[in-house]
Design an enzyme around this catalytic site. Structure first.
Site, PDB file in Angstrom:
ATOM      1  N   LYS A 210       0.835  -1.200   0.000  1.00 43.75           N
ATOM      2  CA  LYS A 210       0.000   0.000   0.000  1.00 43.75           C
ATOM      3  C   LYS A 210       0.877   1.259   0.000  1.00 43.75           C
ATOM      4  CE  LYS A 210      -3.664   2.034   2.840  1.00 43.75           C
ATOM      5  NZ  LYS A 210      -4.614   1.794   3.938  1.00 43.75           N
ATOM      6  N   GLU A 216      10.501  -4.677   4.763  1.00 45.84           N
ATOM      7  CA  GLU A 216      10.615  -6.071   4.312  1.00 45.84           C
ATOM      8  C   GLU A 216      10.309  -6.183   2.825  1.00 45.84           C
ATOM      9  OE1 GLU A 216       8.967  -4.978   6.933  1.00 45.84           O
ATOM     10  OE2 GLU A 216       9.002  -6.407   8.600  1.00 45.84           O
ATOM     11  N   GLY A 272      -5.040  -2.439   5.220  1.00 41.35           N
ATOM     12  CA  GLY A 272      -4.266  -3.586   4.725  1.00 41.35           C
ATOM     13  C   GLY A 272      -4.964  -4.919   4.955  1.00 41.35           C
ATOM     14  N   ARG A 273      -5.435  -5.148   6.179  1.00 41.08           N
ATOM     15  CA  ARG A 273      -6.029  -6.455   6.496  1.00 41.08           C
ATOM     16  C   ARG A 273      -7.445  -6.599   5.957  1.00 41.08           C
ATOM     17  NH1 ARG A 273      -4.969  -3.274  10.672  1.00 41.08           N
ATOM     18  NH2 ARG A 273      -6.594  -2.646  12.139  1.00 41.08           N
ATOM     19  N   GLU A 358      -5.041  -7.725  14.938  1.00 35.28           N
ATOM     20  CA  GLU A 358      -4.557  -6.378  14.640  1.00 35.28           C
ATOM     21  C   GLU A 358      -5.722  -5.388  14.769  1.00 35.28           C
ATOM     22  OE1 GLU A 358      -0.849  -5.342  12.009  1.00 35.28           O
ATOM     23  OE2 GLU A 358      -2.617  -5.361  10.729  1.00 35.28           O
ATOM     24  N   HIS A 389      -5.058 -34.659  16.908  1.00 43.48           N
ATOM     25  CA  HIS A 389      -3.982 -35.539  17.373  1.00 43.48           C
ATOM     26  C   HIS A 389      -2.859 -34.738  17.999  1.00 43.48           C
ATOM     27  CE1 HIS A 389      -5.793 -39.045  15.392  1.00 43.48           C
ATOM     28  NE2 HIS A 389      -6.313 -38.100  14.622  1.00 43.48           N
ATOM     29  N   LYS A 509       9.130  -1.410  14.682  1.00 43.96           N
ATOM     30  CA  LYS A 509       9.654  -0.978  13.376  1.00 43.96           C
ATOM     31  C   LYS A 509      10.680   0.132  13.554  1.00 43.96           C
ATOM     32  CE  LYS A 509       5.656  -1.286  10.285  1.00 43.96           C
ATOM     33  NZ  LYS A 509       4.821  -0.458   9.425  1.00 43.96           N
TER      34      LYS A 509
HETATM   35  C1  G6Q Z   1      -2.740  -4.170   7.946  1.00 45.97           C
HETATM   36  C2  G6Q Z   1      -1.538  -3.490   8.362  1.00 45.97           C
HETATM   37  C3  G6Q Z   1      -0.247  -4.138   7.903  1.00 45.97           C
HETATM   38  C4  G6Q Z   1       0.150  -3.813   6.471  1.00 45.97           C
HETATM   39  C5  G6Q Z   1       1.592  -4.242   6.245  1.00 45.97           C
HETATM   40  C6  G6Q Z   1       2.056  -3.984   4.830  1.00 45.97           C
HETATM   41  O1  G6Q Z   1      -3.860  -3.802   8.189  1.00 45.97           O
HETATM   42  O2  G6Q Z   1      -1.614  -2.162   8.006  1.00 45.97           O
HETATM   43  O3  G6Q Z   1      -0.260  -5.527   8.056  1.00 45.97           O
HETATM   44  O4  G6Q Z   1      -0.701  -4.445   5.571  1.00 45.97           O
HETATM   45  O5  G6Q Z   1       2.428  -3.577   7.143  1.00 45.97           O
HETATM   46  O6  G6Q Z   1       1.969  -2.639   4.508  1.00 45.97           O
HETATM   47  P1  G6Q Z   1       2.161  -2.154   3.046  1.00 45.97           P
HETATM   48  O7  G6Q Z   1       1.066  -2.743   2.200  1.00 45.97           O
HETATM   49  O8  G6Q Z   1       2.107  -0.658   3.069  1.00 45.97           O
HETATM   50  O9  G6Q Z   1       3.491  -2.665   2.577  1.00 45.97           O
END
Ligand code: G6Q
Length: 559
Positions: A210, A216, A272-273, A358, A389, A509
């Site tokens: 996003k 990462e 994001g989620r 989250e 199991h 972070k």
């Molecule tokens: C989700 C969070 C988080 C996000 C990641 C990746 O709701 O905001 O999990 O999706 O940190 O972020 P980017 O898409 O900006 O790389």
């Protein structure tokens, strides 16, 4: 108009629920079922192809009525309207949370800041469709003219968990001529293993981020670009045929070297989620094709409409959310086990962990007051029957109360002999055993030696939901995900917390960004952390220096 609401524990329904809970101690599930032979048919709800049996929860009709009253006293109706109206319900980030617009039909209107966003959503869907068709048909060629046979999504968190889960869940519908891989971890092993057997000439990378700033993802994307360019003879022009981006940040996408015509956009009102049905789902569309993707959107949409319109008493996400509040705040359950009896849903618990934890892992209310009740429980789980199991022992006979969500399908996508009957017999048996257990008298009646009786007693009275559908289709997956999204929202409303922010991920972070240069410095850095962190950093640096001395770079290259 903002409605003033009393603190949660001061609401009349909350107080009445506390009293109701004290009475419930005398009414275990065995008794509730004996007293009401139709309970297992009555305490169920069916909507948009999903059937929820919530009869094995420790509730009475009175409890349910009070939970619904709690939802009303918490202004759940007003909050649902606010979400669908595009209000900035994510207060701490001053944003709308309008993921419901992602699955709206063209004829619908969803307004953010005075603009109907639905045409923009459909423009991106059309662009995704054209691109997916080109890649799937082989029209889209790599730099050397070969067709794409491997697709790697690079992303993390919300830009990874949804795509992985959906790919695994809908693999049955996927194009088996293309291999799909997902790289998320900054641990180089993730990238190295994913690309181990791949030919760069046939590989397409989707960089999903996003913000396009996530450490990462950008580290992996840079390694991917090096791998690709080196593998194709060093020409950076190759990037254009092998990299596309999914992002809201066009400037950074261009700066990375990806042509903005190969960028698929989304917007800050998509968390994001909550983004697997936006362009973040590009890998899903590539795998299952545009038609199936649209069916998945339909499943989301039907659950949205149900959530928005059905009376609270028969509203599946609201009931699930309220039951979770009951188990968490009144029965003291600290976790929820998600147990899909469907191998294709193996990543569903991991996906739900982010969605739920989250969203609702918060300790202050909207106005910054510390809560005096529990908020989001810990979600975890594995597909059945495997868990039976391993960890089910603790659920059956341990000292903790662990409500379970069982998920099962009437038909298998891969019917084979007796497998499905055996699978389903197990899910029904587990919910039955958890609820009703086995009394000492029953254990004795089996001729069990007296000393062993306590070990073989199952207390029962362990709550569970059973969610059933006909079979796992793209549409059912959409409805299932939307069911949990709205259940999470319902819980967040009751707890009066912001389910759409995630400040808790920030501190780690920031600290990592500070430590990276300390690990990489060529001279010994001055460390100003606590004694533990300082010692760990020194140990890592010393170990690395010793390793570098043993394996000088030239020698390593030869090896
Ligand atoms: C989700 C969070 C988080 C996000 C990641 C990746 O709701 O905001 O999990 O999706 O940190 O972020 P980017 O898409 O900006 O790389």
């Amino acid at each position: 108009m903002k409605k003033t609401i009393k603190p949660l524990t001061q609401l009349p329904a909350w107080k009445a629920l506390a009293a109701n809970h004290r009475q419930m101690e005398k009414r275990p599930l065995r008794k509730l079922f004996t007293d009401d032979p139709k309970r297992g048919e009555r305490l169920t709800v069916e909507a948009v192809g999903l059937y929820l049996d919530y009869s094995k929860n420790r509730i009475t009709d009175k409890t349910l009525q009070l939970l619904v009253q709690l939802a009303r006293e918490s202004n759940l109706g007003g909050r649902i309207d606010a979400m669908f109206h595009g209000d900035k319900i994510n207060l701490t980030e001053n944003r709308a949370a309008l993921h419901v617009a992602l699955r709206a039909p063209k004829s619908d209107m969803f307004i953010v800041d005075g603009e109907n966003v639905v045409p923009r959503v459909h423009a991106v869907l059309e662009k995704m469709t054209t691109f997916s068709n080109e890649v799937r048909s082989g029209k889209w060629k790599g730099y050397t003219g070969k067709r794409i046979t491997s697709v790697i999504n690079i992303g993390i968190g919300g830009s990874d968990l949804g795509p992985v889960m959906a790919y695994e869940a809908l693999k049955h519908y996927s194009d088996r001529g293309i291999t799909f891989l997902f790289v998320s971890n900054v641990d180089g092993t993730d990238f190295a293993e994913a690309t181990h057997d791949l030919d760069p000439a046939e590989t397409l990378f989707i960089v999903s981020s996003k913000t396009f700033t996530t450490l990462e993802t950008m580290t992996n994307a840079e390694s991917a670009r090096d791998w690709l360019v080196n593998g194709l003879g060093g020409d950076r022009k190759a990037v254009a045929r092998h990299f596309v981006a999914v992002s809201t940040n066009e400037t950074r996408v261009s700066a990375f070297g990806i042509d903005p015509t190969n960028m698929f956009g989304f917007w800050d009102w998509v968390g994001g989620r909550y983004s697997m049905d936006s362009a973040i789902g590009l890998s899903t569309m590539l795998a299952i094709g545009p038609e199936h993707f649209h069916e998945m959107l339909k499943g989301f949409r039907e659950m949205d409409e149900h959530f928005r319109n059905a009376p609270f008493e028969v509203n599946m996400p609201i009931l699930m959310g309220l039951l979770s509040v009951w188990n968490n705040d009144f029965l003291g359950a600290q976790t929820v086990a998600v147990l899909p009896y469907e191998q294709y849903l193996k990543r569903f618990p991991a996906y739900l962990q982010q969605l739920t934890m989250e969203s609702n892992g918060k300790h202050v209310t909207f106005d910054g007051r510390e809560v005096d009740y529990q908020t989001g429980p810990v979600y975890w789980g594995e597909p059945g029957t495997n868990g039976q199991h391993s960890f089910y022992q603790l659920i059956h006979q341990g000292t903790r109360l662990i409500p379970c969500d069982f998920i099962a399908f009437a038909h298998s996508l891969t019917p084979m002999g007796r497998h499905h009957d055996i699978l389903l017999a197990n899910v029904f048996a587990q919910a039955e055993a958890l609820a009703f257990g086995k009394t000492p008298a029953e254990v004795k009646a089996e001729g069990t030696p007296t000393a062993l009786v306590p070990h073989k007693v199952f207390e029962g009275n362990r709550p569970s939901n059973v969610i059933m559908a006909d079979r796992l289709t793209p549409k059912v997956l959409g409805s299932l995900v939307a069911l949990y999204e709205h259940s999470v929202f319902t819980q967040g409303v009751i707890w009066n917390i912001d389910s759409f922010d995630q400040w808790g991920v920030e501190l780690g972070k920031v600290l990592a960004q500070k430590i990276v240069p300390e690990l990489e410095a060529s001279t010994t850095p001055t460390l100003a952390h606590d004694s533990s962190t300082n010692a760990l950093i020194r140990r890592y640096r010393n170990g690395n220096k010793a390793h570098a001395a043993r394996h000088p770079p030239t020698k390593r290259r030869q090896g």
